[in-house]
Design a protein around this motif. Structure first.
Motif, PDB file in Angstrom:
ATOM      1  N   GLU A  54       0.643  -1.516   0.007  1.00  0.00           N
ATOM      2  CA  GLU A  54       0.025  -0.374  -0.771  1.00  0.00           C
ATOM      3  C   GLU A  54       0.443   1.333   0.145  1.00  0.00           C
ATOM      4  O   GLU A  54       0.368   2.582   0.315  1.00  0.00           O
ATOM      5  N   GLY A  55       2.369   0.520  -0.047  1.00  0.00           N
ATOM      6  CA  GLY A  55       2.561   2.109  -0.004  1.00  0.00           C
ATOM      7  C   GLY A  55       3.964   2.720   1.457  1.00  0.00           C
ATOM      8  O   GLY A  55       4.597   3.478   1.229  1.00  0.00           O
ATOM      9  N   SER A  77      20.966  -2.315   2.524  1.00  0.00           N
ATOM     10  CA  SER A  77      22.458  -2.805   2.268  1.00  0.00           C
ATOM     11  C   SER A  77      23.606  -3.726   2.061  1.00  0.00           C
ATOM     12  O   SER A  77      24.068  -3.895   1.589  1.00  0.00           O
ATOM     13  N   GLY A  78      22.711  -4.772   2.916  1.00  0.00           N
ATOM     14  CA  GLY A  78      23.842  -5.660   3.032  1.00  0.00           C
ATOM     15  C   GLY A  78      24.760  -5.821   3.753  1.00  0.00           C
ATOM     16  O   GLY A  78      25.294  -7.135   3.849  1.00  0.00           O
ATOM     17  N   THR A  79      25.019  -4.987   4.916  1.00  0.00           N
ATOM     18  CA  THR A  79      25.902  -4.738   5.581  1.00  0.00           C
ATOM     19  C   THR A  79      26.157  -5.818   6.542  1.00  0.00           C
ATOM     20  O   THR A  79      24.968  -5.945   7.831  1.00  0.00           O
ATOM     21  N   ALA A 109      15.919  -9.492   1.873  1.00  0.00           N
ATOM     22  CA  ALA A 109      15.363 -10.294   0.942  1.00  0.00           C
ATOM     23  C   ALA A 109      14.601  -9.235  -0.186  1.00  0.00           C
ATOM     24  O   ALA A 109      14.513  -9.156  -1.080  1.00  0.00           O
ATOM     25  N   TYR A 110      13.601  -8.153   0.113  1.00  0.00           N
ATOM     26  CA  TYR A 110      12.637  -7.940  -0.723  1.00  0.00           C
ATOM     27  C   TYR A 110      12.967  -6.278  -1.711  1.00  0.00           C
ATOM     28  O   TYR A 110      12.923  -6.176  -2.379  1.00  0.00           O
ATOM     29  N   ASN A 111      14.584  -6.432  -0.456  1.00  0.00           N
ATOM     30  CA  ASN A 111      14.967  -4.842  -0.254  1.00  0.00           C
ATOM     31  C   ASN A 111      16.018  -5.138  -1.242  1.00  0.00           C
ATOM     32  O   ASN A 111      16.750  -4.706  -2.746  1.00  0.00           O
ATOM     33  N   ASP A 112      17.018  -6.975  -1.629  1.00  0.00           N
ATOM     34  CA  ASP A 112      17.742  -7.410  -3.132  1.00  0.00           C
ATOM     35  C   ASP A 112      17.831  -6.376  -4.242  1.00  0.00           C
ATOM     36  O   ASP A 112      16.346  -7.518  -4.873  1.00  0.00           O
ATOM     37  N   GLY A 113      18.454  -5.721  -4.957  1.00  0.00           N
ATOM     38  CA  GLY A 113      18.191  -5.631  -6.347  1.00  0.00           C
ATOM     39  C   GLY A 113      17.267  -4.564  -6.262  1.00  0.00           C
ATOM     40  O   GLY A 113      16.648  -4.123  -7.608  1.00  0.00           O
ATOM     41  N   ARG A 114      16.630  -3.631  -5.490  1.00  0.00           N
ATOM     42  CA  ARG A 114      16.075  -2.817  -5.274  1.00  0.00           C
ATOM     43  C   ARG A 114      16.280  -1.430  -5.366  1.00  0.00           C
ATOM     44  O   ARG A 114      17.034  -1.303  -4.540  1.00  0.00           O
ATOM     45  N   GLN A 119      12.911   0.656  -1.489  1.00  0.00           N
ATOM     46  CA  GLN A 119      13.555  -0.016  -0.594  1.00  0.00           C
ATOM     47  C   GLN A 119      13.073   0.243   1.188  1.00  0.00           C
ATOM     48  O   GLN A 119      12.610   1.061   0.844  1.00  0.00           O
ATOM     49  N   VAL A 120      13.061  -1.274   1.582  1.00  0.00           N
ATOM     50  CA  VAL A 120      11.590  -0.486   3.110  1.00  0.00           C
ATOM     51  C   VAL A 120      13.194  -0.025   4.250  1.00  0.00           C
ATOM     52  O   VAL A 120      14.207  -0.733   3.917  1.00  0.00           O
TER      53      VAL A 120
END
Length: 399
Positions: A54-55, A77-79, A109-114, A119-120
């Motif tokens: 929903e944003g 960033s996966g840090t 996992a959601y942010n990976d590649g976004r 990103q959240v």
């Protein structure tokens, strides 16, 4: 036409929650009546995943705002390593929660590649505080000075790093748990602490004075974090000041300062919003919060109440209420309580339109539920009109 209690409930999902509200809020507060139950966190996680659709882009929890930066770095960033991030990034021992771990894992996992704009994000809204005391202000005040020192003329800085180090002294002077019960053990009103409060104020003033330059020279995250450092340094030094107090108002001032720090973090999140905020009901409710501690009755305005006063319809509060937590001695609620009336419904989990429920109950709301366990707080029926919704969970099993 009479309104029945069954007419006030529906299934729990993000669209239903947002449908209860006059407008989509920048801050959606989801309270909980007790801590440490993963089932409640599972409900939170599911709701957040749907709110992302929903944003909504940030989840904030009742955890150390400085430690939360470690989690935010990981999910964006996966840090770092997930295990270490859970240990160092979430306070109060809640990094060990399987549900909190699943939340952070899902966010990464959601942010990976976004791209960053999609990103959240993660945030802590509590200060670096525990029930047993407060952290040293070292991390916040030195980080603020370091940020400024890298971006403004040295002549404008009110102190050197060496001066701060000398005034701070050993961190164990600040975070000694004995100070909570014995004000004489606190360094919060020492000459060094008083000077540190002045310097923290000067550093924040310099941050404000140099806003156009600093915003131009910083990324949005760097600027947000600098402001977080300033709020936290001043809030911690104020909290330590009241730890050293011996007046009858000491505990009220401590819980008030804590929630004032939360409010500052909530309002900063609202600028970045929209965000889901998860904390104890008493930290998010609009009405005055109350608690008994050490035989003393405390009343104060919560972080949510302060934020709501500023934000109006951009703030919403959904409380969580429970039927039973049998492994903690919380058995079936009295039939005449709000929890008891909802417990009689067939649904194991439901969303309640709280203002409509208040109308259904009429002019004589039921008495508050008395909890046999200090870790659980029942809903105050007098607050119903100031609650936007209630997530009701019939039974909380032990895991």
């Amino acid at each position: 036409m009479a309104i029945h209690i069954k007419d006030t409930v529906q299934a729990v999902d993000a669209s239903a929650v947002l449908g209860l509200l006059p407008a989509r809020p920048r801050l959606l507060g989801l309270g909980e009546p007790t801590h440490g139950e993963d089932m409640l966190l599972d409900v939170r996680n599911e709701l957040f995943r749907h709110l992302v659709e929903e944003g909504y882009r940030t989840i904030a929890i009742e955890s150390d705002c400085m430690m939360g930066l470690i989690v935010d770095d990981f999910v964006t960033s996966g840090t770092g390593d997930l295990g270490e991030v859970m240990e160092r990034g979430i306070s109060h021992g809640w990094g060990a929660s399987a549900s909190n771990r699943e939340l952070v894992r899902w966010m990464r996992a959601y942010n990976d590649g976004r791209p960053a704009s999609e990103q959240v994000r993660f945030a802590g809204v509590d200060g670096p505080l525990e029930m047993t005391g407060a952290a040293s202000p070292r991390q916040a005040i030195t980080a603020l000075r370091g940020y400024l020192a890298a971006r403004v003329d040295a002549d404008l800085l009110p102190c050197t790093a060496e001066t701060l180090d000398r005034l701070l002294g050993a961190d164990d002077r600040w975070d000694d748990p004995a100070t909570m019960m014995d004000p004489s053990q606190s360094v919060g009103r020492s000459a060094e602490a008083r000077e540190l409060r002045l310097l923290a104020d000067e550093l924040v003033a310099l941050l404000d004075e140099q806003t156009p330059h600093l915003m131009a020279e910083s990324s949005p995250d760097e600027w947000d974090r600098a402001r977080l450092y300033g709020r936290t340094a001043i809030g911690l030094l104020r909290y330590h000041f009241w730890l050293a107090d011996t007046s009858p108002g000491r505990m009220t001032r401590l819980v008030s300062v804590r929630d004032s720090m939360m409010a500052g973090n909530l309002l900063a999140l609202a600028e970045r919003g929209p965000a889901l905020v998860h904390a104890q009901n008493s930290h998010l409710q609009r009405e005055k919060s109350t608690m008994r501690m050490g035989g003393e009755s405390l009343e104060w305005w919560s972080g949510g109440a302060i934020a709501a006063a500023h934000l109006g319809e951009d703030y919403a509060f959904v409380a969580t209420a429970l039927g039973t937590i049998r492994h903690q001695g919380v058995d079936a609620p009295p039939p005449e309580s709000i929890e008891g009336l909802l417990y009689a419904l067939p649904e194991d989990r439901c969303l309640v339109d709280a203002p409509l429920l208040a109308i259904a109950l009429g002019d004589k709301p039921p008495a508050p539920r008395e909890s046999p366990w200090f870790g659980y707080f029942g809903l105050d029926p007098a607050h119903l009109a100031a609650i936007d919704g209630i997530v009701f969970i019939k039974d909380v099993p032990q895991r």
